[in-house]
Design a protein around this motif. Structure first.
Motif, PDB file in Angstrom:
ATOM      1  N   ALA A  20      35.806  14.098  54.924  1.00  0.00           N
ATOM      2  CA  ALA A  20      36.735  13.699  54.259  1.00  0.00           C
ATOM      3  C   ALA A  20      37.015  13.769  52.798  1.00  0.00           C
ATOM      4  O   ALA A  20      38.113  13.987  52.432  1.00  0.00           O
ATOM      5  N   SER A  21      35.935  13.983  52.297  1.00  0.00           N
ATOM      6  CA  SER A  21      35.791  14.486  50.986  1.00  0.00           C
ATOM      7  C   SER A  21      36.134  15.748  50.615  1.00  0.00           C
ATOM      8  O   SER A  21      36.000  16.303  49.449  1.00  0.00           O
ATOM      9  N   GLU A  22      35.872  16.636  51.584  1.00  0.00           N
ATOM     10  CA  GLU A  22      36.220  18.091  51.199  1.00  0.00           C
ATOM     11  C   GLU A  22      37.320  18.452  50.527  1.00  0.00           C
ATOM     12  O   GLU A  22      38.528  17.999  50.806  1.00  0.00           O
ATOM     13  N   LYS A  23      37.313  19.324  49.471  1.00  0.00           N
ATOM     14  CA  LYS A  23      38.372  19.526  48.288  1.00  0.00           C
ATOM     15  C   LYS A  23      39.137  20.769  49.064  1.00  0.00           C
ATOM     16  O   LYS A  23      38.793  21.689  49.405  1.00  0.00           O
ATOM     17  N   LEU A  24      40.465  20.240  49.488  1.00  0.00           N
ATOM     18  CA  LEU A  24      41.334  21.179  49.749  1.00  0.00           C
ATOM     19  C   LEU A  24      41.732  22.321  48.753  1.00  0.00           C
ATOM     20  O   LEU A  24      41.850  21.989  47.519  1.00  0.00           O
ATOM     21  N   PRO A  25      41.982  23.571  49.164  1.00  0.00           N
ATOM     22  CA  PRO A  25      42.363  24.515  48.168  1.00  0.00           C
ATOM     23  C   PRO A  25      43.572  24.028  47.474  1.00  0.00           C
ATOM     24  O   PRO A  25      44.616  23.813  48.173  1.00  0.00           O
ATOM     25  N   ARG A  26      43.804  24.463  45.950  1.00  0.00           N
ATOM     26  CA  ARG A  26      45.109  24.093  45.548  1.00  0.00           C
ATOM     27  C   ARG A  26      45.680  25.578  45.565  1.00  0.00           C
ATOM     28  O   ARG A  26      45.068  26.589  45.234  1.00  0.00           O
ATOM     29  N   VAL A  27      46.986  25.698  45.682  1.00  0.00           N
ATOM     30  CA  VAL A  27      47.656  26.995  45.829  1.00  0.00           C
ATOM     31  C   VAL A  27      49.016  26.927  44.867  1.00  0.00           C
ATOM     32  O   VAL A  27      49.579  26.059  44.679  1.00  0.00           O
ATOM     33  N   VAL A  28      49.404  28.366  44.703  1.00  0.00           N
ATOM     34  CA  VAL A  28      50.513  28.912  44.085  1.00  0.00           C
ATOM     35  C   VAL A  28      51.203  29.557  44.949  1.00  0.00           C
ATOM     36  O   VAL A  28      50.368  30.848  45.369  1.00  0.00           O
ATOM     37  N   SER A  29      52.371  29.795  45.225  1.00  0.00           N
ATOM     38  CA  SER A  29      53.154  30.731  45.885  1.00  0.00           C
ATOM     39  C   SER A  29      53.974  31.100  44.811  1.00  0.00           C
ATOM     40  O   SER A  29      54.990  30.859  44.369  1.00  0.00           O
ATOM     41  N   ILE A  30      54.161  32.667  45.083  1.00  0.00           N
ATOM     42  CA  ILE A  30      55.065  33.360  44.276  1.00  0.00           C
ATOM     43  C   ILE A  30      55.816  34.547  45.212  1.00  0.00           C
ATOM     44  O   ILE A  30      56.222  35.544  44.689  1.00  0.00           O
ATOM     45  N   ASN A  31      56.179  34.003  46.464  1.00  0.00           N
ATOM     46  CA  ASN A  31      56.984  34.903  47.318  1.00  0.00           C
ATOM     47  C   ASN A  31      57.681  33.879  48.113  1.00  0.00           C
ATOM     48  O   ASN A  31      57.305  32.984  48.623  1.00  0.00           O
ATOM     49  N   LEU A  32      59.075  34.061  48.630  1.00  0.00           N
ATOM     50  CA  LEU A  32      59.950  33.349  49.103  1.00  0.00           C
ATOM     51  C   LEU A  32      59.484  33.001  50.571  1.00  0.00           C
ATOM     52  O   LEU A  32      59.389  31.721  50.841  1.00  0.00           O
TER      53      LEU A  32
END
Length: 290
Positions: A20-32
């Motif tokens: 439950a406490s697992e940190k989900l990766p934060r993401v940036v997308s730069i493609n449509l």
């Protein structure tokens, strides 16, 4: 016995808490196309930013959902301050941007252009893995596979009926502005094949992308033209080819099948919507011919 039970319970509790406490990766997308798969699979809290094209109605099937997220230009100056755990992009990102991101040790993952259902599933699985959302990806893929199985059943039924009545395989062509067309190695070509159409572009040797001249179109005589103009309601001389008097004088009166451009540019679950729409058109045409 009580101690064993308590130890087992505590172990399970700790395991659940860890997940439950697992940190989900934060993401940036730069493609449509990456934008849309990220929106489909990520928890909203994971999305730091999407590309500026994510809100383009003509290009993005999820343009409304994209309004909920910040936008960035595909340049390191916009991306680095966000400190993402992963950056998702496609094959056309500037090599200068990619080089700088690499120098800064920021993880960049590039998705291949998906020109088939299987390639689309592959990209969905990859994004699911990158975002630690594999379960969500597999759940969506399983639902799409069920719909495609029903499509296959309907196509087989149509083919049996066609063989019984002696009707030819229905012929169609993608016919965009200036005669632009696609072959089987493209997204719309895949959709046509899955829906049971014969793509006349293959008769001209077009494998992925090409052009059908007006004379070719008259000679090949497709029963349906599939169009997907990028912007609805805009005028273009190229877009008027389907209404050319020469087509009408030749006796051709093809069914026009209009597909939204934001369902044909990038591969996503909406590809199955396109396949189903093309199948319905084939069913209607075959019913009128039998």
């Amino acid at each position: 016995m009580r101690q064993v039970f308590f130890a087992t319970f505590l172990s399970l509790f700790i395991s659940v808490e860890a997940v439950a406490s697992e940190k989900l990766p934060r993401v940036v997308s730069i493609n449509l196309c990456a934008d849309q798969l990220v929106m489909l699979l990520a928890d909203p809290s994971q999305i730091l930013a999407l590309s500026r094209l994510s809100r383009d109605e003509a290009g993005s099937r999820l343009h409304k959902e994209a309004m909920q997220h910040p936008q960035v230009q595909p340049v390191a100056e916009d991306i680095v301050p966000l400190a993402p755990d992963v950056i998702v992009t496609g094959p056309y990102t500037s090599r200068y941007t990619l080089s700088l991101l690499d120098e800064l040790n920021l993880p960049v993952e590039s998705l291949e252009i998906a020109e088939s259902v299987e390639a689309m599933f592959g990209n969905m699985r990859r994004v699911g893995q990158l975002l630690h959302r594999q379960t969500q990806a597999e759940r969506q893929i399983a639902a799409l596979e069920k719909r495609l199985a029903l499509v296959d059943e309907r196509v087989r039924a149509l083919n049996r009926q066609r063989e019984d009545t002696g009707v030819d395989v229905p012929r169609a062509a993608v016919y965009d502005a200036n005669g632009y067309t696609v072959g089987p190695g493209s997204l719309r070509g895949e959709a046509m094949r899955r829906a049971g159409w014969h793509n006349v572009a293959t008769d001209m040797g077009v494998e992925s992308y090409g052009v059908l001249q007006l004379e070719d179109m008259i000679r090949l005589a497709p029963q349906a033209l599939i169009e997907s103009p990028y912007s609805k309601g805009t005028y273009s001389r190229g877009q008027m080819l389907a209404e050319h008097p020469a087509l009408r004088k030749s006796g051709l009166d093809p069914m026009i099948i209009a597909l939204p451009s934001n369902e044909t540019i990038c591969a996503g679950p909406w590809l199955v919507d396109v396949i189903e729409r093309l199948l319905v058109a084939r069913e209607r045409l075959q019913a009128s011919a039998s």
